[in-house]
Design a protein around this motif. Structure first.
Motif, PDB file in Angstrom:
ATOM      1  N   GLU A  22      37.308  43.682  33.291  1.00  9.62           N
ATOM      2  CA  GLU A  22      37.423  42.800  34.460  1.00  9.62           C
ATOM      3  C   GLU A  22      36.131  41.984  34.605  1.00  9.62           C
ATOM      4  O   GLU A  22      35.069  42.420  34.158  1.00  9.62           O
ATOM      5  N   ARG A  84      43.842  49.132  27.788  1.00  5.93           N
ATOM      6  CA  ARG A  84      44.021  47.721  27.422  1.00  5.93           C
ATOM      7  C   ARG A  84      43.763  47.439  25.944  1.00  5.93           C
ATOM      8  O   ARG A  84      43.965  46.307  25.488  1.00  5.93           O
ATOM      9  N   THR A 242      44.199  37.942  40.443  1.00  7.49           N
ATOM     10  CA  THR A 242      44.226  39.070  41.378  1.00  7.49           C
ATOM     11  C   THR A 242      43.130  38.821  42.392  1.00  7.49           C
ATOM     12  O   THR A 242      42.278  37.954  42.199  1.00  7.49           O
ATOM     13  N   ARG A 243      43.143  39.565  43.476  1.00  8.20           N
ATOM     14  CA  ARG A 243      42.145  39.353  44.521  1.00  8.20           C
ATOM     15  C   ARG A 243      40.727  39.545  43.971  1.00  8.20           C
ATOM     16  O   ARG A 243      39.813  38.784  44.264  1.00  8.20           O
ATOM     17  N   TRP A 244      40.572  40.585  43.143  1.00  6.63           N
ATOM     18  CA  TRP A 244      39.266  40.828  42.541  1.00  6.63           C
ATOM     19  C   TRP A 244      38.807  39.631  41.705  1.00  6.63           C
ATOM     20  O   TRP A 244      37.648  39.223  41.757  1.00  6.63           O
ATOM     21  N   LEU A 247      37.673  36.804  43.889  1.00  9.84           N
ATOM     22  CA  LEU A 247      36.336  37.034  44.450  1.00  9.84           C
ATOM     23  C   LEU A 247      35.257  36.794  43.396  1.00  9.84           C
ATOM     24  O   LEU A 247      34.214  36.214  43.674  1.00  9.84           O
TER      25      LEU A 247
END
Lengths: 402, 402
Positions: A22, A84, A242-244, A247
């Protein structure tokens, strides 16, 4: 200096790591900082076992004390990455971005934005790009982020339009996040104001892979950005927003732009997150004021109140904040001169004492103005020259400037 | 300690001097500072000749070098005052203010506002008052000036009304300049919000004698202020308002109020003058933001930009600026909590990964979120407790908060 072959391998490894980890995965970033992208990928995928000193080196890079509870940091990260690994296929991702007319940039590339280094360990592993990247990414000093609410008001849209068009005309490149509302308006106005051949016309920094247009309602706009501007992301093709990721994307907007302007933001808004990232990087932040009754200005007023942002009301003020591209860019606000500008206190008192209709005597003026006769006489001479006083048969009176 | 007779003589002398000299007549104020009001009046009216040391003492008080061109400073002042001597009649002025139900305050009086001493030499010689002065003048810490444009907009009037009413309800006394627009709205809203018997309901600080209501269109309002609030001026009855007196009056507003708020102001506005006086005295200044397209907010935005003022959007924020009258006065802004408030980064990643409709497996969540299975399991437990995740036959999915 890396050889061409090593550079290609490094690029391929970073492309793979950007799918495995991420954004702002601290352990992963520390791993790459410690051993490089190639060995980092080998360790992250379990191909090579980490040596016993590596964990200590990671703690050092992360400025953390090694405590019992943290001892499993790297092994936890390995577990996190493991699910992953089976999806890794950097050749496919690189082929995808090339088919889309894009590329992937890595640190060390000539067109890698040097300002991303201000993010230190949080510098992205790579940047996927799409669009007008042949002239490189504009330097931060020439890039201004214009961001704000998705549910913008008419006022916010107008302000955004005027700012983005004005900044583009001044030669800045407007960057934003490609979202609905303020972001979309910023891109649109920059595209409309940019002269033909002025590349990139605008930059959209995305929180997903560049093979998709998100949000769907902005597809047409984002297609145009991909054609005349530039799309950037640290996420590989196929990655969902995604929200992450939103941000973390905000830190990229803040780092790629020398100046960030928030046009509208609610009390709690992603745009404030971008502003705080920018402030944290020591970059100037502007906030557009608005009605105290508008919930969409509560966030910008909050930035103004807490001192995180400077009040900006037009493109010239944003340019002043950014530091002008050329010395004459920040135009002084033009205001009409008042009658009393530059008058001494005594001449101001005298001017106030002068009747508008019926003339009066020097003696009376002396009493009314509270000035000695001599001063009144000298002052009347000055005011007459300035066309502020005139004398006729009835005496001295005020002359209205035409 | 002055005797009662001396106090009466001092009051009478200051009343006379307030007619002889314009506000902030530096030589006159230095003269009174050097020899007192009684002897100052005798010298100013030519009854007594100034001694040779007096001029030097005045230069010392005014922090000026004695130069050849300035040697005539006192004699110039005497010439300036001479034309008004024949109009001096302090008994008449004192009788007038008493007939109007008012009085004249001088330094040393119990109800003399101590904060005026911050003006140093520019402290007024006296204060003519009218209205509810039996409880004295509220201390600066409890007085908030709300000022702005005469040609206010509907927005400015609404903002002023909300601020003045809110501050009055919190126990502050709203002060302003009695002018059209923002000033009038501030007085009106304070009068409307003040509880009966709460004196003074508002304070109007005027630039003319208190025997007249200026501007004429505010007569009814100013009559009400004189009845339930307080009118103040450093000018004696009969004195006309002039531009100079308005500018000097602004320093009194700034000095009598612990905090000054500018609601609307054009780029060049008297309200900015008040704000700069307040900032010069080290008092907090607030400015209300507005539309970047409103000329009436250009001045408040200017104050915000140059750092002279803090952005304020409601009475609570003004009270916070003023320092609360009691600890609980500054209420925290209430905002609804978001779903993701207080979640750890890992739980946030997990929440993002949870599908909204069709459930999914822990293994899939691990890959999508980029988290080890163990973390996903623990996180799902936490999110379930927080009613953010739920499990059914199809697996785990997001639970929408009702």
């Amino acid at each position: 200096m890396m050889t061409t072959t090593t550079r290609a391998a490094d690029r391929r490894a970073r492309a793979a790591l950007s799918r495995l980890m991420e954004p702002s995965d601290w352990v992963g970033l520390a791993l790459v900082a410690a051993v490089g992208a190639l060995d980092g990928l080998r360790i992250a995928t379990g191909e090579v076992n980490p040596g016993p000193e590596l964990q200590a080196e990671l703690y050092r890079l992360l400025n953390r004390e090694q405590s019992r509870s943290q001892q499993g940091m790297l092994s936890e990260a390995l577990q996190r990455w493991r699910p992953r690994i089976k999806d890794l296929d950097p050749e496919r991702d690189l082929a995808t971005i090339e088919r889309l007319g894009g590329t992937v940039l890595v640190p060390g590339d000539e067109s890698w934005p040097v300002e991303l280094a201000d993010l230190e360990l949080a510098e992205p592993l790579c940047l996927w790009t799409r669009g007008q990247h042949s002239h490189g990414i504009p330097p931060a000093e020439r890039t201004i982020a214009v961001v704000g609410s998705r549910d913008s008001t008419n006022y916010g849209n107008s302000a955004t339009g005027d700012l983005a068009a004005g900044l583009t005309q001044k030669g800045y490149c407007v960057a934003s996040g490609g979202a609905y509302g303020i972001d979309a308006q910023a891109h649109r106005s920059a595209l409309a104001a940019a002269e033909p051949g002025h590349w990139p016309a605008t930059i959209a920094i995305m929180a997903c892979g560049l093979d998709r247009y998100y949000p769907a309602g902005n597809e047409e706009l984002l297609r145009t950005v991909a054609s005349r501007g530039l799309l950037l992301s640290e996420l590989p093709p196929g990655a969902a927003p995604t929200r992450w990721r939103f941000l973390q994307r905000n830190r990229l907007i803040a780092a790629l732009a020398g100046t960030t302007v928030v046009v509208e933001a609610r009390w709690r808004s992603g745009a404030l997150n971008t502003a705080h990232h920018a402030a944290g990087l020591g970059r100037p932040v502007g906030a557009v004021p608005g009605s105290i009754y508008s919930a969409n200005s509560a966030g910008t007023h909050r930035l103004l109140r807490d001192g995180s942002a400077v009040c900006v009301t037009d493109a010239a003020e944003v340019a002043e904040l950014a530091g002008p591209l050329d010395a004459g860019a920040a135009a002084e606000q033009q205001v009409p001169l008042s009658d009393h500008d530059g008058l001494s206190v005594e001449d101001l008192l005298l001017l106030d004492a002068l009747p508008v209709r019926q003339g009066t005597t020097v003696e009376k003026l002396s009493a009314v103005a509270g000035l000695p006769m001599r001063t009144v006489l000298a002052g009347l001479g000055r005011l007459e020259i300035m066309s502020l006083a005139q004398q006729d048969s009835s005496g001295w009176r005020r002359q209205q400037r035409s």
